[in-house]
Motif scaffolding. Structure first.
Motif, mmCIF file in Angstrom:
data_model
loop_
_atom_site.group_PDB
_atom_site.id
_atom_site.type_symbol
_atom_site.label_atom_id
_atom_site.label_comp_id
_atom_site.label_asym_id
_atom_site.label_seq_id
_atom_site.Cartn_x
_atom_site.Cartn_y
_atom_site.Cartn_z
ATOM 1 N N GLU A 145 -6.497 0.835 3.874
ATOM 2 C CA GLU A 145 -5.142 1.361 3.684
ATOM 3 C C GLU A 145 -4.076 0.297 3.972
ATOM 4 O O GLU A 145 -3.039 0.557 4.571
ATOM 5 C CB GLU A 145 -4.917 2.606 4.545
ATOM 6 C CG GLU A 145 -5.905 3.711 4.223
ATOM 7 C CD GLU A 145 -5.739 4.920 5.119
ATOM 8 O OE1 GLU A 145 -5.123 4.786 6.196
ATOM 9 O OE2 GLU A 145 -6.223 5.998 4.754
ATOM 10 N N PRO A 192 1.890 -2.058 6.444
ATOM 11 C CA PRO A 192 2.229 -0.651 6.247
ATOM 12 C C PRO A 192 2.559 0.050 7.558
ATOM 13 O O PRO A 192 1.940 -0.235 8.593
ATOM 14 C CB PRO A 192 0.959 -0.070 5.606
ATOM 15 C CG PRO A 192 -0.128 -1.026 5.939
ATOM 16 C CD PRO A 192 0.495 -2.369 6.073
ATOM 17 N N TYR A 238 0.852 -1.194 0.000
ATOM 18 C CA TYR A 238 0.000 0.000 0.000
ATOM 19 C C TYR A 238 0.891 1.249 0.000
ATOM 20 O O TYR A 238 1.903 1.272 0.706
ATOM 21 C CB TYR A 238 -0.901 0.006 1.239
ATOM 22 C CG TYR A 238 -1.935 1.102 1.202
ATOM 23 C CD1 TYR A 238 -3.124 0.919 0.501
ATOM 24 C CD2 TYR A 238 -1.721 2.319 1.856
ATOM 25 C CE1 TYR A 238 -4.081 1.921 0.444
ATOM 26 C CE2 TYR A 238 -2.677 3.320 1.805
ATOM 27 C CZ TYR A 238 -3.848 3.120 1.099
ATOM 28 O OH TYR A 238 -4.785 4.125 1.041
ATOM 29 N N ASP A 294 1.740 3.822 1.533
ATOM 30 C CA ASP A 294 1.596 4.433 2.854
ATOM 31 C C ASP A 294 2.445 5.708 2.950
ATOM 32 O O ASP A 294 3.660 5.656 2.737
ATOM 33 C CB ASP A 294 2.038 3.430 3.917
ATOM 34 C CG ASP A 294 1.652 3.839 5.325
ATOM 35 O OD1 ASP A 294 1.634 5.048 5.605
ATOM 36 O OD2 ASP A 294 1.372 2.951 6.148
ATOM 37 N N SER A 336 1.897 2.835 8.912
ATOM 38 C CA SER A 336 0.830 3.515 9.645
ATOM 39 C C SER A 336 -0.135 2.543 10.305
ATOM 40 O O SER A 336 -0.979 2.954 11.102
ATOM 41 C CB SER A 336 0.051 4.448 8.707
ATOM 42 O OG SER A 336 -0.623 3.709 7.699
#
Length: 301
Positions: A271, A277, A187, A189, A279
């Motif tokens: 996400e 990722p 992703y 990110d 985050s």
């Protein structure tokens, strides 16, 4: 260098946290070395009281590589899968599950919480099927049941994954191919450093470069055809985590895994694609530690 001898091979492993912590075994995916586990993710697991154990699967990293093994070509394996014909493998996912159990034996651990990503999720599922008493809980991340008929990766991604440059590629070309693959499956990110993919691809190349090992692992994945029908036998408390934007192993695969394992809970993460990722690592770690905590509390009740 911490290694064990088991099942006729050598396995390299590492640990994080205190030896008195609640054991949690991490099982990495196809062609990925233990350095693929984010350190901040593991720090969250340790902070929750876990003794975190990670290792290189057979055929990657610093564990034994099956250089002399004879396997079917990818084309032959895909044809065998399509027409229900057998094909030659260097080993099976059950053998890789046995490796993980042997590591627990070496460490004197009767049972552990297990987290597997991608192929690692398939290995963890095999442990739950063949060694059910060795798991306290199961977390299958961005993985699949392996059932026929589930959607697969788009053609552009498949082409990148099976790309095999002729001869021995230069260091720069091999690293760039790995970087591009990571970029495609992950992703985008905003918290990921711009040089994260190239840095990881370089570190993985320098530590242990062996694309044929990844291919042998892939052949083992394709040969694991009986697992979908056995998932219904799993009684281990199970959490299935999947990224909403995973193209390599589409979300339907995670949904099907959760459907087949009795009582499994499914968490879809926005996400997130086929990666952990930056985050989301703290959130994913909390899902895992909360799941483990509920299991531990239920045993004490």
């Amino acid at each position: 260098m911490p290694t064990i001898q088991a099942n006729g091979i050598e396995l390299y492993y590492e640990e994080r946290g205190h030896g008195s912590g609640v054991p949690l075994l991490l099982i990495m995916g196809l062609g990925r070395q233990l350095i693929a586990w984010p350190e901040d993710f593991m720090a969250e697991l340790v902070a929750a009281g876990h003794r975190v154990i990670l290792f290189d699967n057979r055929d990657v990293g610093l564990s034994t590589h099956f250089h002399q093994a004879k396997t079917a070509s990818l084309l032959r394996a895909l044809a065998g899968l399509t027409f229900g014909l057998g094909f030659q493998t260097a080993y099976h996912l059950k053998d890789m599950a046995d490796d993980a159990v042997a590591l627990l034996d070496h460490l004197g651990i009767a049972s552990a919480h297990m987290v597997g990503v991608s192929m690692g999720g398939m290995i963890a599922q095999n442990i739950a099927i063949h060694h059910p008493t060795r798991l306290r809980s199961l977390v299958s991340v961005m993985s699949t049941s392996g059932a026929r008929g589930l959607p697969g990766a788009p053609a552009r991604l498949r082409r990148q994954l099976v790309k095999r440059p002729g001869g021995t590629p230069s260091r720069e070309r091999a690293i760039e191919t790995a970087r591009r693959t990571l970029e495609l499956i992950s992703y985008p990110d905003p918290l990921r450093p711009k040089d994260a993919f190239i840095n990881h691809a370089t570190a993985a190349y320098e530590r242990a470069y062996d694309p044929k090992g990844s291919l042998r692992q892939l052949i083992a994945v394709l040969a694991d055809s009986k697992r979908p029908h056995r998932l219904g036998s799993i009684r281990t408390p199970t959490l299935v985590i999947h990224g909403k934007y995973d193209e390599l192993v589409p979300i339907a695969c995670g949904v099907d895994t959760a459907r087949r394992i009795p009582g499994a809970r499914l968490e879809i993460i926005d996400e997130m694609a086929h990666d952990l990722p930056p985050s989301k690592t703290q959130f994913i770690a909390k899902l895992i530690t909360d799941h483990a905590k509920r299991v531990e509390e239920s045993k004490q009740a």
